[in-house]
Scaffold this motif. Structure first.
Motif, mmCIF file in Angstrom:
data_model
loop_
_atom_site.group_PDB
_atom_site.id
_atom_site.type_symbol
_atom_site.label_atom_id
_atom_site.label_comp_id
_atom_site.label_asym_id
_atom_site.label_seq_id
_atom_site.Cartn_x
_atom_site.Cartn_y
_atom_site.Cartn_z
ATOM 1 N N GLN A 29 0.828 -1.207 0.000
ATOM 2 C CA GLN A 29 0.000 0.000 0.000
ATOM 3 C C GLN A 29 0.867 1.264 0.000
ATOM 4 O OE1 GLN A 29 -3.176 0.078 -0.443
ATOM 5 N NE2 GLN A 29 -3.629 2.227 -0.051
ATOM 6 N N GLN A 32 1.557 2.187 -3.417
ATOM 7 C CA GLN A 32 0.401 2.884 -3.996
ATOM 8 C C GLN A 32 0.480 4.370 -3.681
ATOM 9 O OE1 GLN A 32 -2.962 1.889 -5.163
ATOM 10 N NE2 GLN A 32 -2.242 -0.156 -5.737
ATOM 11 N N LEU A 33 0.832 4.581 -2.432
ATOM 12 C CA LEU A 33 0.949 5.971 -1.981
ATOM 13 C C LEU A 33 1.994 6.701 -2.812
ATOM 14 C CD1 LEU A 33 -0.709 6.987 0.395
ATOM 15 C CD2 LEU A 33 1.324 6.865 1.806
ATOM 16 N N GLN A 35 2.903 6.045 -5.734
ATOM 17 C CA GLN A 35 2.440 6.258 -7.108
ATOM 18 C C GLN A 35 1.581 7.514 -7.220
ATOM 19 O OE1 GLN A 35 0.509 2.878 -8.983
ATOM 20 N NE2 GLN A 35 1.997 1.540 -7.956
ATOM 21 N N LEU A 36 0.930 7.846 -6.119
ATOM 22 C CA LEU A 36 0.051 9.022 -6.143
ATOM 23 C C LEU A 36 0.854 10.318 -6.190
ATOM 24 C CD1 LEU A 36 -2.616 7.955 -3.543
ATOM 25 C CD2 LEU A 36 -2.862 8.098 -6.004
ATOM 26 N N GLN A 37 2.112 10.185 -5.920
ATOM 27 C CA GLN A 37 2.955 11.387 -5.902
ATOM 28 C C GLN A 37 3.408 11.691 -7.322
ATOM 29 O OE1 GLN A 37 5.453 12.069 -2.480
ATOM 30 N NE2 GLN A 37 7.207 12.112 -3.845
ATOM 31 N N ASP A 38 2.958 12.823 -7.831
ATOM 32 C CA ASP A 38 3.413 13.225 -9.162
ATOM 33 C C ASP A 38 3.745 14.709 -9.135
ATOM 34 O OD1 ASP A 38 0.993 14.429 -9.032
ATOM 35 O OD2 ASP A 38 0.004 13.103 -10.458
ATOM 36 N N THR A 40 2.013 17.193 -9.829
ATOM 37 C CA THR A 40 0.993 18.096 -9.296
ATOM 38 C C THR A 40 0.974 18.067 -7.771
ATOM 39 O OG1 THR A 40 -0.676 16.373 -9.446
ATOM 40 C CG2 THR A 40 -0.504 17.892 -11.306
ATOM 41 N N SER A 41 1.429 16.966 -7.201
ATOM 42 C CA SER A 41 1.529 16.925 -5.738
ATOM 43 C C SER A 41 2.861 16.268 -5.356
ATOM 44 C CB SER A 41 0.353 16.166 -5.139
ATOM 45 O OG SER A 41 0.189 14.934 -5.815
ATOM 46 N N PHE A 44 3.287 14.517 -1.857
ATOM 47 C CA PHE A 44 2.080 13.860 -1.388
ATOM 48 C C PHE A 44 2.372 12.870 -0.258
ATOM 49 C CE2 PHE A 44 -1.122 10.492 -1.611
ATOM 50 C CZ PHE A 44 -2.252 11.261 -1.448
ATOM 51 N N GLU A 47 3.281 14.505 2.972
ATOM 52 C CA GLU A 47 2.135 15.217 3.541
ATOM 53 C C GLU A 47 1.181 14.236 4.224
ATOM 54 O OE1 GLU A 47 0.386 17.480 0.367
ATOM 55 O OE2 GLU A 47 2.137 18.790 0.290
ATOM 56 N N VAL A 48 0.862 13.183 3.489
ATOM 57 C CA VAL A 48 -0.064 12.203 4.053
ATOM 58 C C VAL A 48 0.527 11.600 5.316
ATOM 59 C CG1 VAL A 48 -1.109 9.954 3.694
ATOM 60 C CG2 VAL A 48 -1.179 11.649 1.882
ATOM 61 N N SER A 91 -4.138 2.387 5.244
ATOM 62 C CA SER A 91 -4.115 3.262 4.080
ATOM 63 C C SER A 91 -2.714 3.676 3.688
ATOM 64 C CB SER A 91 -4.940 4.523 4.349
ATOM 65 O OG SER A 91 -6.259 4.314 3.969
#
Lengths: 156, 1008
Positions: A29, A32-33, A35-38, A40-41, A44, A47-48, A91
């Motif tokens: 997971q 996954q987190l 991967q969400l970092q691009d 634009t963020s 990420f 921060e999370v 998460s």
């Protein structure tokens, strides 16, 4: 600082991540987190995770307070807190923390005070370990980003 | 010498004594705070001063108590006693000294006497006793030698005893005895004198005033001085006992009798704001035992609104207990007002600065934008560019307005006296307005025959005022006409009007004007009649404060003085700017001319503007010595009237010296109506030209799009008026932006923007029109708030709304806005809702405009209480190309579903307040039964639920997919979820893969 260590730092990061995966501290997971970092963020993950740290510390405090109420520990409330903790931990992929949470919750459902206390100790330990490791990871990443940001003029 | 000594002593004592008269804690190291001159020197001065002793009121019993019990007074008493003792001792010492001196003298005298006697005895011994035989043989022995020498030595008091008798004769001795007797007598006499003196001094000492008397005299003098100083000091000094009852008060402005104050507390004496606070403060000081200061604003019936600086100091008893407070108050109202004014000014300056920086930023961005213009832009980029440019315009306008206003306010603005033709100014203003007019309005001007052809005044400013008022009128008028009425009024008119204004109190004029207006029907024609016939009744609009009227009068005098020449005549020009627009609600009238004030937030949102225009107009008119008033009737129109004194220009020289203004105007004149005699024309009228292609914004339109500007057909007048209301997308943002905007401004950037946009994106407009049966215009305001404006073409078959609106022009404007808003919601609910979701602002609506309705982005609701999960899910959804709305519990989810249409709900199961299972049950219950009764039972308030006013997007034909999000390990099993009406479940933690699968399954028709 000269931008030469970027690759080395990346290797360090991977090693650390591999270690954490191997130990079962993190699971997929977390990837996954990442991967969400691009673009634009770009921050990420950190921060999370920092929000996670903040929330978790609050939860840990509450749990400890609930357990220390010697007369009547509110196990129901504890369960709610643990659900929260479990949800957010899963998460971000904090596997071991989550597993301890599950055990903790089982103990709280059985009103097992001793079990709860043991779980809390363990939970705090796991949480601290996770926090330290993730901080280390972010520190390396920060250095890596800085190092990879260095550009030298090309000489023709 | 003795007396002198006494004097010295007194002086020394005087200085030493007095400080002790003052409380010790007031004495500091630097010097004595209380010094009184020696009495005698200045006795006269104080006598001349009349000392009124009335203001101070003393409770003597309490004073006695204080003197005997309080620590301070006992130390003072002790000091007095000590000093008195000291003085006594000193007197005794003096007497002793005196006595000593006298004794010494007496001793000396006695000693002399003895000596004398001794001498003589010796002499006798020597000469008589020493009877040695002198032989004849010893003839040579000179006895003379020795005796005279002795004789010479015995001088008494430097007086030589002169005895002319021969030595050792009887005569000699007799004489000598006599002499000595005399000396003795003199000595005794001296002794007498000294004794007398001593007696006298003793008597004097006795005669001298007793110490008590003396001290009380000093006290009295100190008291007198205090009174003298306090006589004109605007202070209140008081002492209150432990229960905070007044025991002593000195008040320079006594407004109460002694019996009203002594023995009472503050609260008992007077009431109002601040009284309680001051009492609390005193109590606090008493409890803490430390002196303190505080500023307290009183608002009492007794002395009105005043701010006092209060110093309160605790008084201690000998044992250290607090037995009361001393308090001193000073009126600092003026200072506080000044200070606050300063603060306000600073704030204003800061705001101005902030706005300037904002402008710089905008200009900077605009610069970048302009440079980017050459390159090819896609639709979205162009929209953003428009937003930038229009924001820049608005900010620029705001700054210009602020600069104008501050110029007038600070008195920097100078009026210029130039010749001008009022007719032409009026005409030109209308002409300019007509050129950029986008509505079907008639602009007309009436100029009475008696208005001079040429007058002298500051034409630029007058034009500015007129332009302002006209553009304002146009902005708020959707049908009918806007016009100028110009006329000469007698000079005494001003005075009459003033009287009228003062006679009618601030509240009444509104009623008067409205009643005057109510006699008329609301058709534009009769409105017009009314303004021309009844204008005398329409005056009575309150000035916005005494300050401005004073300022106005002053500036008028100045103006008159400056410009008055004996041979010149002054006419008072009266100018009405009337319209048949939406009018101004009565309650908004008093604040109409204030800075940054608009009729309402709704107006601001709808009409834009900075909120400074009318304030500037008013200030300018007043600077010129005139005054500006308004009368209005809601939904019928408003009339702004200003009266200005203008000198009549001597007829002779106008042909010789045509100024720029005239020549400038002449050009226009030549174009507009070359045939008429321009000097005497009394009526003119302008119809708007075609919309969207003329006026001040043309340049920018060209600049932005070199392509041909398409001609957008005009809609019917009432359609336009009914439909041009904009629909706010995001209420929060528009409310915030409301303060920026105003009912009036010289140029309306919003309109410019809409114009630009309509010209830039004709295809979008047409497309949207064909799809929805409406023309859509996008509106972008200063804060980046995107508004959508709907124009129904006249061919719209569903035009029920429009016709209803036009029939109901008497109805409140707000209602019109409401219905329109609802209408907007009907047709683009997604636009509405996406405005609320984070980060989607700006881009989503544009896509919703361009895409056909079936491809509107799906609306997804996430119900989740865990922040981390929300973040992760949101981010994943973003990467999958969806923006989602997030609520935190089941209750909120039900509410959300009640008011909006959703395509998919992702529901966490474990949540506080209401869990996902219950929320799902409630939603399913509605879908089955068509009512929210189950939800009502669960405690969701009815207000939200009133289903007939709120459109419901759920119906039984359309089952809303609800997907549970569960953690595997938790008790909530998949079976339970399904049993409660959920369609599916996603196990936590959610991953890309799971989400994607889920979306594909439940949003099959949507493009993902």
């Amino acid at each position: 600082m000269l931008g030469l260590g970027a690759d080395r730092l990346r290797a360090d990061m991977n090693r650390l991540l591999a270690l954490l995966f191997h130990q079962g501290v993190l699971d997929e997971q977390f990837l996954q987190l990442q991967q969400l970092q691009d673009e634009t963020s770009p921050n990420f993950v950190s921060e999370v995770v920092s929000i996670y740290f903040r929330e978790s510390e609050k939860l840990l405090r509450n749990l400890r307070a609930l357990l220390l109420e010697r007369e009547s520990s509110d196990y129901k409330k504890m369960g709610i807190h643990l659900n929260q903790f479990m949800g957010s931990s899963s998460s971000i992929g904090a596997k071991r923390v989550r597993n301890v949470c599950v055990a903790f919750r089982a103990a709280s459902e059985q009103n097992n005070r001793a079990g709860c206390l043991r779980s809390l100790e363990l939970l705090e330990h796991e949480y601290c370990y996770l926090k330290n490791k993730l901080h280390e990871l972010f520190h390396i990443e920060q250095q890596r980003v800085m190092a990879s940001g260095v550009r030298y003029p090309m000489l023709d | 010498m003795v007396c002198e000594m006494g004097g010295d002593y007194f002086e020394e004592m005087d200085i030493e004594v007095l400080p002790s008269m003052w409380p010790e804690d007031l004495r500091n190291e630097v010097g004595k705070q209380f010094n009184v001159e020696k009495p005698g020197m200045d006795q006269d001065m104080l006598e001349e001063v009349t000392i009124t002793e009335e203001p101070s009121i003393v409770d003597f019993k309490r004073l006695l108590e204080l003197t005997s019990y309080s620590e301070k007074s006992s130390s003072q008493l002790a000091f007095l006693v000590k000093q008195w003792e000291y003085k006594q001792a000193n007197a005794v010492r003096l007497l002793n000294e005196e006595l000593k001196i006298l004794n010494k003298q007496r001793k000396e005298v006695e000693l002399q006497k003895l000596e004398i006697l001794e001498q003589h005895r010796f002499e006798e011994d020597k000469y008589a006793g020493d009877k040695r035989s002198i032989s004849i043989l010893d003839e040579v022995l000179d006895i003379w030698e020795a005796i005279p020498r002795r004789k010479n030595d015995s001088i008494l008091h430097k007086k030589k005893l002169e005895i002319d008798a021969e030595y050792d004769t009887i005569k000699y001795w007799k004489q000598r005895a006599k002499e000595l007797d005399r000396l003795l007598e003199a000595s005794i006499h001296r002794e007498h004198i000294l004794q007398e003196k001593l007696q006298e001094i003793v008597k004097n000492l006795e005669k001298q005033s007793s110490p008590v008397e003396e001290l009380s005299q000093i006290l009295k003098r100190a008291d007198n001085f205090l009174h003298f100083v306090l006589q004109n000091a605007p202070v209140v000094i008081g002492h209150q006992d432990k229960e905070l009852r007044y025991r002593f008060i000195y008040n320079h402005f006594p407004s109460l009798q002694e019996e009203d104050i002594i023995g009472r507390t503050d609260v008992e004496i007077f009431t109002g704001a601040g009284v309680k606070e001051s009492q609390e403060f005193k109590r606090e000081v008493m409890e803490r035992g430390l002196p303190a200061k505080r500023e307290i604003t009183f608002e009492t019936e007794l002395f009105g609104s005043k701010t006092f600086l209060i110093h309160v100091e605790p008084v201690f008893s000998k044992s250290g207990d607090t037995i009361g407070v001393n308090y001193m108050g000073m009126d600092v109202t003026d200072q506080v007002i000044k200070r606050e004014k300063m603060a306000r000014l600073r704030e204003q300056i800061a705001v101005q600065k902030a706005k300037e920086t904002e402008l710089n930023k905008t200009i900077h961005i605009t610069g970048i934008a302009m440079s980017a213009i050459c390159t090819n832009l896609d639709q979205e980029q162009r929209q953003l560019l428009d937003v930038m440019l229009s924001s820049g315009d608005l900010v620029l306008q705001l700054i210009n307005d602020i600069l104008d206003l501050s110029k007038v306010e600070s008195g920097v603005m100078k009026l210029e006296a130039t010749k001008f033709r009022p007719r032409e100014v009026a005409k030109h203003v209308l002409q300019t307005a007509a050129a950029s007019l986008q509505k079907e309005l008639i602009l007309e001007g009436h100029v009475a025959d008696d208005v001079p052809v040429e007058v002298i005044g500051d034409v630029l400013r007058i034009r500015q005022i007129l332009t302002n008022l006209i553009s304002n009128a146009i902005k708020f008028t959707h049908e009918g006409k806007v016009g100028i009425n110009l006329r000469v009024v007698p000079e005494q008119y001003f005075g009459h009007e003033e009287g009228c204004q003062s006679a009618v109190s601030a509240k009444e004029p509104m009623e008067e004007s409205s009643s005057a207006a109510s006699q008329n029907s609301c058709s534009p024609e009769s409105m017009q009649c009314q303004t021309s016939e009844e204008d005398h009744d329409q005056y009575g609009i309150p000035d916005d404060g005494a300050g401005t009227s004073v300022k106005m009068a002053a500036s008028m005098d100045e103006y008159k003085e400056k410009h008055h020449h004996p041979h010149e005549t002054v006419v008072w020009l009266r100018c009405d700017v009337y319209d048949t627009g939406i009018g101004i609600p009565e309650k908004a009238l008093p604040t109409l001319f204030k800075k940054y004030m608009q009729v309402s937030a709704g107006h601001a949102r709808k009409y834009g503007g900075t909120g400074l225009g009318l304030a500037i107009c008013k200030q300018l008119v007043e600077l010129m010595g005139g005054h500006l008033t308004v009368t209005s009737r809601e939904h019928c129109g408003s009339t702004f009237t200003f009266v200005l004194p203008c000198k009549v220009s001597p007829k002779g020289d106008h042909s010789d010296d045509p100024d720029d203004e005239l020549s400038d105007m002449a050009d226009h004149e030549a174009v507009a109506d070359p045939n008429t005699n321009e000097a005497n024309i009394g009526y003119f009228q302008f119809q708007p030209r075609t919309m969207g292609s003329s006026g001040g914004s043309t340049t920018r339109t060209k600049l932005l799009s070199p392509s041909i500007v398409p001609h957008i057909p005009l809609h019917k007048l009432n359609d336009l008026s009914a439909d041009s209301c904009s629909v706010p997308l995001n209420n929060c943002i528009s409310r915030e932006s409301a303060s920026l905007e105003d009912a009036c401004s010289t140029a309306d950037p919003a309109e410019i923007v809409s114009e630009i946009e309509s010209s830039l994106r004709p295809d979008v407009d047409l497309n949207a029109e064909s799809l929805t049966g409406r023309g859509m215009q996008r509106h972008v305001d200063a804060n980046g708030l995107v508004m959508t404006r709907y124009h129904r073409p006249s061919t719209d078959s569903n035009n029920v709304q429009g016709s209803r609106d036009s029939q109901q022009c008497m109805k409140k404007c707000v209602e019109v806005t409401d219905t329109d808003e609802k209408n907007g919601e009907d047709h683009s609910p997604s636009t509405q809702k996406h405005g609320k979701s984070d980060g989607a602002l700006g881009t989503v609506p544009s896509s919703s405009l361009e895409l056909p309705k079936s491809t509107l982005p799906p609306k997804i609701l996430l119900v989740e209480d865990n922040k981390i999960n929300v973040m992760v899910t949101q981010s994943m959804m973003k990467q999958l190309g969806h923006s989602i709305r997030v609520v935190n519990n089941g209750l909120e989810a039900v509410r959300e579903v009640q008011c909006c249409r959703y395509d998919l709900v992702l529901m966490d199961v474990c949540m506080p307040v209401m869990d996902g299972l219950q929320a799902t049950r409630l939603i399913r219950s509605f879908e089955e039964n068509g009512n929210w009764d189950a939800a009502a039972e669960a405690g969701i308030d009815q207000a939200v639920l009133s289903s007939d006013s709120q459109p419901n997007y759920l119906d039984s034909r359309n089952r809303l997919p609800i997907i549970a999000m569960t953690a595997n390990a938790l008790a909530e099993s998949a079976a339970e979820c399904l049993a409660n009406g959920m369609d599916s479940f996603v196990s936590k933690p959610v991953t890309f893969q799971k989400l994607k699968q889920c979306l594909q399954q439940y949003l099959p028709s949507k493009n993902l």
